[in-house]
Design an enzyme around this catalytic site. Structure first.
Site, short mmCIF file in Angstrom:
data_model
loop_
_atom_site.label_atom_id
_atom_site.label_comp_id
_atom_site.label_asym_id
_atom_site.label_seq_id
_atom_site.Cartn_x
_atom_site.Cartn_y
_atom_site.Cartn_z
N CYS A 409 0.82 -1.22 0.00
CA CYS A 409 0.00 0.00 0.00
C CYS A 409 0.85 1.26 0.00
O CYS A 409 0.50 2.26 0.64
CB CYS A 409 -0.97 0.02 1.19
SG CYS A 409 -2.14 -1.36 1.20
N ASN A 410 1.98 1.20 -0.69
CA ASN A 410 2.87 2.36 -0.77
C ASN A 410 3.45 2.40 -2.18
O ASN A 410 4.61 2.05 -2.41
CB ASN A 410 3.99 2.27 0.28
CG ASN A 410 4.75 3.57 0.43
OD1 ASN A 410 4.86 4.35 -0.52
ND2 ASN A 410 5.30 3.80 1.60
#
Length: 833
Positions: A409-410
């Site tokens: 999620c980055n």
């Protein structure tokens, strides 16, 4: 020095002395974490684990006390209210803040806290929403709120914050009061890099970029979710305006609970449009009149807070302090484990001297003030090519090592470290890759990486097992160590330790001097040592046909079988689900393989058979109109939503008795269509591309010669200990659970085919099958072993693909008019050069 000698506790102690918490960590594990015996848990950045005493004390608390709704005024309600307020104070105390400085707003997690700020911040057309590109998706997602309001989003690369700073602070702009928001993580959840907490003051004083270039009043949101799991956060040194956190990352329990810490001086700018129970001081139902609560926490906590979960936090803080003595001790302990793992992994080499890992870090793990307990990397084979993270994940599961893979999620950090451009990201999406899937390589380039992270209960044995796993499964023997690099790292870290925690500008590295690789990509044949067969030789042969009527249960061998729209008729038409409706597979329940379903076409029955059980039957075709007890329900298979029909209580009782847990038999609804996940390069019509309850594609085909080669590899492994005798070919074939078995082919030649014709039916190759630990389940006994996956991985350079997926190409006018027969000729078509 020998690698095995480096993987000793004595070596670790010489490199780092601050291990444990003044006592025997083994005793803590025995008393508090008995459930993780045999498990190497390395995903503490995802969630840490809770100690047993926490749950025991919490259960005693709520069983002895009566906690009422805190919005009432009864004695039980006041007890709840007072306990919650005590927890708020304890949260602030943990971060060295007072109620006069900060307020605690409980939320469902860090993401909910971020969403609260996004929806309550007083955005104007002239406002800026700025964030580091190394921010979590939940931070970048604020852009969804600001974009519809015409607010400009300004992403900032980490190096720009100080590189473009002004020598002197610009100070508060008394004329222009336009509110701007700058967001940055205290610690990157991707690489573990810690960003200076002093950035908060620098932005507020308009000395750092982008605040120094834009007039107005700048507020700072510090995403502390990753940081606070293993590191102390002192808000006296970092007076950020908004700090979102999630408690499960700190304690493991309770989950679904987070908080937004709001600096009281900044709270007045937040405005709400919705008001729920408890947030209003007064309102009128017949007139647009509303006065919000004066208390900041009450104003933003809609409805009744999860008070029992909040009460659990008391016990969470107590257990953490009792076991470790505080966050400083946790930081020293976890950093030492991460640093040691980094030093050895980054020095590990193949027998030919090439590095084994490409590590993504902004430094060399010099200090816990600049680096958290996270290690992010990709493994590299002896040819210098990236090994896809899905391959690593599958092998790790076989060893009961729990880690995390993907982009975490980055996306910003993932692109930066892996060198993925925006155009490549879009092309990857067009190729079918989305966040969270297992597509780890596109055109040979990685789409993500592997992350291991440590928690306060992590041990040296966790590091040791992980490093030995890498050496055993992914290193071309003999294992070697880059001694010069290792000594350099020892010197660097020793020098940094003597300097203290001075925050020097980090230097970007990606582990090392990875030698340039010949641009000619090696073929699978070169990796296996086998050449390609002459395509003009005689036709190959289909020797076996298997269907698996119930997903993950035993095979049913047939000689002739009809082909339907979804593949072999009735293949994976049913599945077993647990009491919560979750699909059971041999990964969770190995005894499924001992159930032997048979399809009896003349009687229209599916027979369920197992040793020690009476045989029962269910209809092949159910009519929901005739059987009202056969309820329609929604289930999930490999992330896909499927519509299913329950097969009744008799089958449920039979399965529950055999498996020893509540479960039911369900079948795919005949009115539901599920599209293929493995999409071939050439177009396949919708009528021929639908799936049953299979994982990826309509058919799985394996090659007997490939099986025999893996069998030879297993027999040659010195550490092989599968039992008294080697698995025979037929046992291995059953473990790989294919629909079609062919012969007359050299090993792994099928990897290079694009099409094939079996009898009169044409098939398109839809890709290779990435094998999971399920092939380690003995289909005769239900016992779990490490073979043959270990030999497959060792033979194919860490890759665990075996067999190919197929989809049929049936005549459009008659999609069910085909039959497959064993002993049919097979005519392959190789990929075009």
């Amino acid at each position: 020095m020998d690698f095995q000698k480096l993987c000793t506790f004595e070596t670790f102690q010489r490199l780092w002395s601050e291990y444990g918490y003044g006592g025997k960590l083994e005793d803590v594990i025995e008393q508090e974490f008995r459930r993780i015996k045999g498990i190497t848990y390395l995903d503490h950045a995802g969630t840490t684990l809770h100690p047993e005493s926490l749950v025991r004390d919490y259960c005693l608390d709520i069983s002895r006390n009566v906690y009422g709704n805190p919005h009432s005024h009864s004695p039980s309600s006041r007890l709840t209210h007072d306990t919650i307020e005590r927890v708020r104070y304890r949260v602030l105390q943990h971060f060295n803040a007072t109620p006069e400085e900060y307020s605690v707003i409980f939320t469902s997690g860090c993401t909910a806290a971020l969403k609260l700020v996004a929806e309550s911040f007083p955005w104007r057309l002239q406002s800026l929403f700025s964030y580091l590109t190394d921010c979590h998706t939940s931070v970048v997602g604020i852009r969804g709120v600001t974009s519809v309001r015409g607010v400009v989003a300004l992403p900032v690369a980490p190096q720009e914050v100080e590189n473009r700073a002004k020598e002197e602070a610009q100070g508060e702009d008394v004329i222009c009061q336009t509110p701007h928001l700058f967001c940055y993580p205290a610690q990157s959840n991707f690489s573990g890099r810690k960003y200076p907490l002093s950035h908060a003051r620098g932005i507020q004083a308009r000395r750092l970029y982008p605040a120094c270039d834009h007039r107005g009043r700048w507020f700072v949101l510090l995403d502390a979710a990753s940081h606070v799991s293993c590191s102390p956060l002192n808000l006296q040194h970092c007076p950020a305006d908004f700090i979102p956190i999630s408690f499960y990352k700190m304690f493991g329990f309770p989950t679904g609970l987070g908080a937004l810490l709001v600096r009281n001086d900044a709270a007045g700018i937040l405005t709400k449009t919705y008001f729920g129970g408890g947030t209003a001081a007064a309102y009128l139902s017949g007139e647009d009149y509303y006065v919000h609560s004066a208390n900041i926490s009450d104003r933003f906590e809609d409805g009744t807070v999860p008070f029992l979960d909040i009460i659990a936090l008391n016990h969470s803080f107590e257990a953490l302090h009792k076991i470790t003595g505080g966050m400083h001790n946790i930081q020293q302990h976890t950093f030492g484990l991460a640093r040691y793992t980094y030093m050895l992994l980054s020095s590990l080499c193949h027998g030919n001297g090439r590095p084994v890992a490409q590590i993504y870090t902004e430094g060399q793990f010099e200090s816990p003030s600049t680096q958290g307990a996270i290690l992010n990397f990709n493994l590299i084979d002896s040819h210098g090519q990236i090994i896809g993270y899905s391959q690593v994940d599958r092998m790790a599961s076989l060893y009961n090592i729990h880690l995390r893979t993907g982009c975490f999620c980055n996306t910003g950090a993932c692109q930066s470290f892996l060198g993925i451009t925006n155009q490549q990201m879009k092309r990857n999406l067009q190729s079918g890759h989305v966040c969270g899937d297992s597509i780890d390589l596109v055109d040979g380039q990685p789409t993500g990486s592997v992350r291991v992270s440590f928690g306060y209960m992590s041990t040296f044995e966790d590091c040791q097992k992980f490093l030995n796993f890498v050496a055993e499964c992914f290193v071309e023997k003999p294992v070697s160590v880059d001694q010069a690099r290792l000594e350099k790292l020892k010197t660097t870290t020793a020098a940094a330790a003597s300097r203290g925690s001075k925050e020097d500008p980090p230097i970007r590295i990606t582990n090392g001097e990875v030698n340039k690789v010949d641009e000619r990509k090696p073929t699978e044949a070169s990796l296996t040592g086998f050449g390609h067969r002459n395509s003009h030789r005689e036709a190959y042969t289909l020797t076996n046909i298997y269907i698996y009527p119930i997903k993950s249960c035993g095979a049913f061998e047939v000689h002739d079988w009809p082909v339907g729209p979804q593949g072999l008729l009735y293949d994976r038409g049913w599945m077993v689900v647990n009491g919560n409706g979750v699909c059971l597979s041999q990964k969770r329940e190995t005894r499924l393989c001992l159930i032997h379903p048979q399809v009896h076409l003349p009687s229209n029955k599916l027979l369920l058979q197992a040793s020690g059980m009476d045989t029962i039957s269910v209809p092949l075709e159910n009519s929901t109109r005739k059987h009202t007890s056969h309820r329609v329900c929604q289930s999930k298979v490999c992330g896909d939503r499927v519509e299913t029909v329950d097969c009744g209580d008799e089958a449920a009782s039979w399965l529950s008795d055999f498996l020893g847990q509540p479960c039911r038999l369900i079948r795919q609804s005949p009115y539901f269509t599920r599209d293929m996940k493995k999409r071939p390069s050439e177009g396949i019509s919708a009528t021929s591309a639908s799936l049953s309850l299979v994982n990826e594609a309509q058919y799985l085909m394996i090659n007997r010669a490939s099986v025999e080669l893996i069998q030879k590899q297993m027999s040659s492994r010195q550490d092989y200990s599968e039992g008294d005798q080697l698995l025979d070919t037929q046992n291995l074939i059953r473990r790989f659970r294919a629909n079609l078995v062919i012969t007359g082919v050299e090993p792994f030649e099928e990897d290079n085919w694009s099409h094939l014709i079996i009898g009169n039916t044409r098939f398109v190759v839809a890709g290779q099958c990435g094998r999971c630990q399920m092939v380690g389940v003995d289909q005769e006994t239900g016992t779990r072993t490490k073979e043959p996956l270990m030999s497959l991985s060792a033979h194919r350079g860490g890759r665990v693909t075996f067999g190919v997926y197929l989809t049929h190409q049936l005549p459009q006018d008659s999609p069910t008019a085909a039959f497959l027969s064993a002993d049919s000729p097979v005519h392959p078509e190789p990929h075009s050069p």
